[in-house]
Scaffold this motif. Structure first.
Motif: not given
Length: 126
Positions: A117-126
């Motif tokens: 979950t932490l990783t997925a939120h870190h990946m947001i770029n748009t």
């Protein structure tokens, strides 16, 4: 007897557990309308790399780094538009995959999901 040095990889069930999670996950991704456009039609190589990454991410052998170098997740994913909606879709697929994998150690499954979950939120770029 359990040792304090047990990794999340071991607690989940090692190579077999990671393979099961990845197969369950990409079975869902391949049908998800939000995610299909950002993944290749043939997920064979994507599955293989994800198995390598999750193995390493969970404290198992550094398979991904040995073959591909440092994961640099955010940099590797910058070419793809990752929105909050896509990140949540990814997490939903992963949550369902973890449930379908029927792994015995629920605490380890919850820990993996929290890390992802932490990783997925870190990946947001748009």
């Amino acid at each position: 007897m359990r040792y304090l040095e047990e990794t999340l990889y071991d607690a989940l069930g090692g190579e077999r557990a990671i393979a099961t999670i990845v197969e369950q996950f990409y079975d869902r991704v391949s049908k998800h309308p939000e995610l299909m456009p950002i993944f290749p039609d043939d997920l064979t190589e994507t599955r293989r790399k994800q198995k390598q990454f999750l193995t390493q991410f969970c404290g198992g052998p550094a398979l991904f780094t040995r073959e591909h170098g440092h994961p640099r997740l955010r940099a590797r994913h910058l070419p793809f538009p990752i929105t909050h909606v896509k990140a949540q879709a990814w997490l939903d697929c992963m949550g369902r995959a973890l449930q379908a994998s029927e792994l015995e150690n629920e605490k380890a499954v919850q820990e993996l999901y929290q890390r992802l979950t932490l990783t997925a939120h870190h990946m947001i770029n748009t």
